[in-house]
Design a protein around this motif. Structure first.
Motif, PDB file in Angstrom:
ATOM      1  N   ASP A  14       1.736  49.385  -0.153  1.00 39.77           N
ATOM      2  CA  ASP A  14       2.341  49.395  -1.477  1.00 39.77           C
ATOM      3  C   ASP A  14       2.214  47.992  -2.068  1.00 39.77           C
ATOM      4  OD1 ASP A  14       3.712  49.883  -3.724  1.00 39.77           O
ATOM      5  OD2 ASP A  14       5.681  50.053  -2.794  1.00 39.77           O
ATOM      6  N   ASN A  15       1.361  47.869  -3.083  1.00 37.79           N
ATOM      7  CA  ASN A  15       1.113  46.582  -3.719  1.00 37.79           C
ATOM      8  C   ASN A  15       1.914  46.411  -5.004  1.00 37.79           C
ATOM      9  OD1 ASN A  15      -0.817  45.814  -1.763  1.00 37.79           O
ATOM     10  ND2 ASN A  15      -2.392  47.005  -2.807  1.00 37.79           N
ATOM     11  N   THR A  16       2.944  47.251  -5.217  1.00 36.44           N
ATOM     12  CA  THR A  16       3.736  47.124  -6.442  1.00 36.44           C
ATOM     13  C   THR A  16       4.462  45.790  -6.478  1.00 36.44           C
ATOM     14  OG1 THR A  16       4.035  49.520  -6.396  1.00 36.44           O
ATOM     15  CG2 THR A  16       5.481  48.250  -7.855  1.00 36.44           C
ATOM     16  N   ILE A  17       5.119  45.420  -5.377  1.00 35.48           N
ATOM     17  CA  ILE A  17       5.865  44.169  -5.253  1.00 35.48           C
ATOM     18  C   ILE A  17       5.454  43.501  -3.951  1.00 35.48           C
ATOM     19  CG2 ILE A  17       8.150  43.137  -5.005  1.00 35.48           C
ATOM     20  CD1 ILE A  17       7.618  44.101  -7.781  1.00 35.48           C
ATOM     21  N   ASP A  18       5.028  42.236  -4.042  1.00 32.87           N
ATOM     22  CA  ASP A  18       4.680  41.497  -2.831  1.00 32.87           C
ATOM     23  C   ASP A  18       5.549  40.263  -2.621  1.00 32.87           C
ATOM     24  OD1 ASP A  18       3.773  39.877  -4.839  1.00 32.87           O
ATOM     25  OD2 ASP A  18       1.667  39.913  -4.247  1.00 32.87           O
ATOM     26  N   LEU A  19       6.473  39.988  -3.548  1.00 28.28           N
ATOM     27  CA  LEU A  19       7.360  38.835  -3.415  1.00 28.28           C
ATOM     28  C   LEU A  19       8.667  39.121  -4.150  1.00 28.28           C
ATOM     29  CD1 LEU A  19       7.865  35.855  -2.587  1.00 28.28           C
ATOM     30  CD2 LEU A  19       6.862  35.190  -4.779  1.00 28.28           C
ATOM     31  N   VAL A  20       9.771  38.812  -3.502  1.00 25.03           N
ATOM     32  CA  VAL A  20      11.098  38.930  -4.100  1.00 25.03           C
ATOM     33  C   VAL A  20      11.680  37.532  -4.200  1.00 25.03           C
ATOM     34  CG1 VAL A  20      13.410  39.899  -3.886  1.00 25.03           C
ATOM     35  CG2 VAL A  20      11.425  41.242  -3.165  1.00 25.03           C
ATOM     36  N   GLN A  21      11.957  37.104  -5.416  1.00 32.83           N
ATOM     37  CA  GLN A  21      12.526  35.779  -5.674  1.00 32.83           C
ATOM     38  C   GLN A  21      13.992  35.953  -6.073  1.00 32.83           C
ATOM     39  OE1 GLN A  21      10.242  32.809  -8.055  1.00 32.83           O
ATOM     40  NE2 GLN A  21      12.074  32.733  -9.345  1.00 32.83           N
ATOM     41  N   THR A  56       3.472  40.968  -9.807  1.00 27.36           N
ATOM     42  CA  THR A  56       3.890  41.556  -8.529  1.00 27.36           C
ATOM     43  C   THR A  56       5.071  40.807  -7.920  1.00 27.36           C
ATOM     44  OG1 THR A  56       2.263  40.200  -7.347  1.00 27.36           O
ATOM     45  CG2 THR A  56       1.580  42.407  -8.036  1.00 27.36           C
ATOM     46  N   ARG A  57       5.755  40.007  -8.728  1.00 27.17           N
ATOM     47  CA  ARG A  57       6.926  39.251  -8.263  1.00 27.17           C
ATOM     48  C   ARG A  57       8.181  39.830  -8.904  1.00 27.17           C
ATOM     49  NH1 ARG A  57       5.848  34.824 -10.387  1.00 27.17           N
ATOM     50  NH2 ARG A  57       7.468  34.642 -11.991  1.00 27.17           N
ATOM     51  N   LEU A  58       9.142  40.127  -8.078  1.00 27.31           N
ATOM     52  CA  LEU A  58      10.423  40.642  -8.548  1.00 27.31           C
ATOM     53  C   LEU A  58      11.445  39.510  -8.509  1.00 27.31           C
ATOM     54  CD1 LEU A  58      12.146  43.108  -9.401  1.00 27.31           C
ATOM     55  CD2 LEU A  58      12.664  43.441  -6.986  1.00 27.31           C
ATOM     56  N   GLU A  59      11.979  39.171  -9.663  1.00 22.68           N
ATOM     57  CA  GLU A  59      12.955  38.087  -9.776  1.00 22.68           C
ATOM     58  C   GLU A  59      14.357  38.690  -9.906  1.00 22.68           C
ATOM     59  OE1 GLU A  59      11.945  35.483 -12.934  1.00 22.68           O
ATOM     60  OE2 GLU A  59       9.900  35.079 -12.196  1.00 22.68           O
ATOM     61  N   VAL A  60      15.199  38.392  -8.922  1.00 22.94           N
ATOM     62  CA  VAL A  60      16.585  38.856  -8.924  1.00 22.94           C
ATOM     63  C   VAL A  60      17.443  37.710  -9.429  1.00 22.94           C
ATOM     64  CG1 VAL A  60      18.460  39.829  -7.572  1.00 22.94           C
ATOM     65  CG2 VAL A  60      16.089  40.367  -6.975  1.00 22.94           C
ATOM     66  N   TYR A 147      13.530  45.053   1.582  1.00 24.30           N
ATOM     67  CA  TYR A 147      12.767  46.182   2.111  1.00 24.30           C
ATOM     68  C   TYR A 147      12.447  47.168   0.987  1.00 24.30           C
ATOM     69  CZ  TYR A 147      14.384  44.535   6.678  1.00 24.30           C
ATOM     70  OH  TYR A 147      14.648  43.772   7.778  1.00 24.30           O
ATOM     71  N   ARG A 148      11.362  47.924   1.229  1.00 23.19           N
ATOM     72  CA  ARG A 148      10.953  49.026   0.367  1.00 23.19           C
ATOM     73  C   ARG A 148      10.396  50.143   1.233  1.00 23.19           C
ATOM     74  NH1 ARG A 148       9.568  48.946  -4.919  1.00 23.19           N
ATOM     75  NH2 ARG A 148       7.653  50.092  -4.475  1.00 23.19           N
ATOM     76  N   ARG A 182       8.302  39.866   1.381  1.00 23.97           N
ATOM     77  CA  ARG A 182       8.583  38.435   1.520  1.00 23.97           C
ATOM     78  C   ARG A 182       9.629  38.007   0.502  1.00 23.97           C
ATOM     79  NH1 ARG A 182       6.048  33.404  -0.017  1.00 23.97           N
ATOM     80  NH2 ARG A 182       4.629  34.565  -1.378  1.00 23.97           N
ATOM     81  N   LEU A 183      10.607  37.244   0.975  1.00 24.74           N
ATOM     82  CA  LEU A 183      11.738  36.846   0.128  1.00 24.74           C
ATOM     83  C   LEU A 183      11.847  35.326   0.100  1.00 24.74           C
ATOM     84  CD1 LEU A 183      15.184  38.500  -0.094  1.00 24.74           C
ATOM     85  CD2 LEU A 183      15.112  36.063   0.383  1.00 24.74           C
TER      86      LEU A 183
END
Length: 345
Positions: A14-21, A56-60, A147-148, A182-183
């Motif tokens: 799953d290449n939707t999200i590869d990094l969680v910031q 592809t980076r999810l920013e929380v 996780y996903r 990866r976080l």
């Protein structure tokens, strides 16, 4: 050749999200909420993650907790919408990007957890779940993971068929049930400068207990949880073995029944009588229901996670033991001094 076959049989990634910031403020809020409500083994602290998606980076960038004491007339969706509406009024990121949950010793995998994440990923494609462990953090190990569900697990939940054949069709195993993203924790430059000043204020002897074997209790709890999960998996395996024996026994009885009817029809034809009418064999032998295989697969994934943590803590403990042994052994210069002093005496 082996590598080529391994790549061919590898699951889809799953290449939707590869990094969680995650912002430091969000981490502080999650830690505060989980330590207040999710510190016991029974209570679980949960909340909503807010932020935005950049490529592809999810920013929380923000979060808020779920209320603990719920009334009968409480509507969870209305509560979330109202909270996000208030945040939007004060110009705060209000896009829903996932949820977080506390855990005890990494034991977060369950069918309810997978169903919740499936609901989030089907409604919000980029959503993730953050898992925080308060007990490990108290021991000096910040445990915050993202996780996903994998595409195979999402497809399996969409079909709503958790039998052995369906799992085999989707090429799903406990190793490809979920994936870790990866976080990274992000802070502003002012916060980084403040952290540098605070680190200089800490006395030099503080935070230097590198050889502390405080992981012993954590390792013990992981081993206890691992033992319980293995026992549960063994019970499910015994149930599936009983099901297989029942299927084999039923197949043998079907064959005997068909052979008996064939012999009886042959004897009736020899006597000049009409053969017996055709009968639906499924009405005589009802199919045995197949036990679902999702729960054993979840248990296997939880066992694998516990084994990974046990291996990590064992390697750390062994390294500290070897370092302690080397420090406790006298140096050659000290040995010569001791010998010289013994001669003078």
């Amino acid at each position: 050749m082996a590598n080529r076959n391994r790549r061919a049989n590898a699951p889809d990634v799953d290449n939707t999200i590869d990094l969680v910031q995650v912002d430091g403020l969000v981490v502080a809020k999650i830690i505060k909420h989980c330590h207040e409500e999710g510190s016991s083994a029974v209570d679980v602290a949960q909340g909503v993650l807010l932020g935005l998606v950049a490529d592809t980076r999810l920013e929380v960038t923000n979060c808020f907790p779920f209320p603990k004491n719920l009334d009968e007339n409480f509507d969870e969706e209305d509560y979330q919408m109202e909270m996000m509406r208030h945040l939007r009024k004060v110009n705060v990121d209000h896009l829903h990007v996932g949820w977080y949950q506390s855990t005890q010793q990494g034991a977060f995998l369950s069918t309810q957890f997978l169903e919740s994440q499936f609901t989030y990923q089907t409604s919000i494609e980029e959503s993730v779940v953050l898992i925080y462990d308060p007990l490990k953090t108290k021991r000096g190990f910040l445990h915050l993971k993202a996780y996903r569900l994998t595409p195979q697990a999402v497809a399996l939940y969409k079909d709503n068929d958790f039998g052995a054949d369906a799992i085999k069709t989707h090429h799903l195993s406990f190793e490809s049930l979920y994936q870790e993203i990866r976080l990274v924790i992000h802070n502003s430059h002012l916060v980084n400068a403040l952290l540098c000043e605070l680190s200089e204020m800490v006395p030099s002897y503080e935070g230097s207990q590198y050889l502390d074997l405080g992981t012993a209790s954590v390792l013990e709890k992981h081993l206890r949880s691992l033992t319980d999960n293995v026992d549960e998996l063994l019970q499910d395996t015994n149930k599936f073995n009983i099901y297989q024996r029942q299927v084999v026994k039923q197949q043998q009885e079907k064959q005997k029944y068909v052979q008996k009817r064939n012999l009886e029809n042959t004897a009736r034809q020899a006597r000049g009588e009409a053969p017996l009418p055709d009968e639906d064999i499924t009405k005589v032998f009802k199919p045995i229901p197949v036990p679902p295989r999702l729960e054993p697969m979840v248990l296997s994934a939880q066992i694998a996670a516990h084994c990974q943590q046990v291996s990590l803590f064992c390697s750390q403990a062994l390294g500290k033991l070897f370092l302690s042994e080397a420090l406790q052994q006298p140096q050659p210069s000290q040995q010569t001094v001791l010998k010289g002093s013994s001669k003078t005496v």
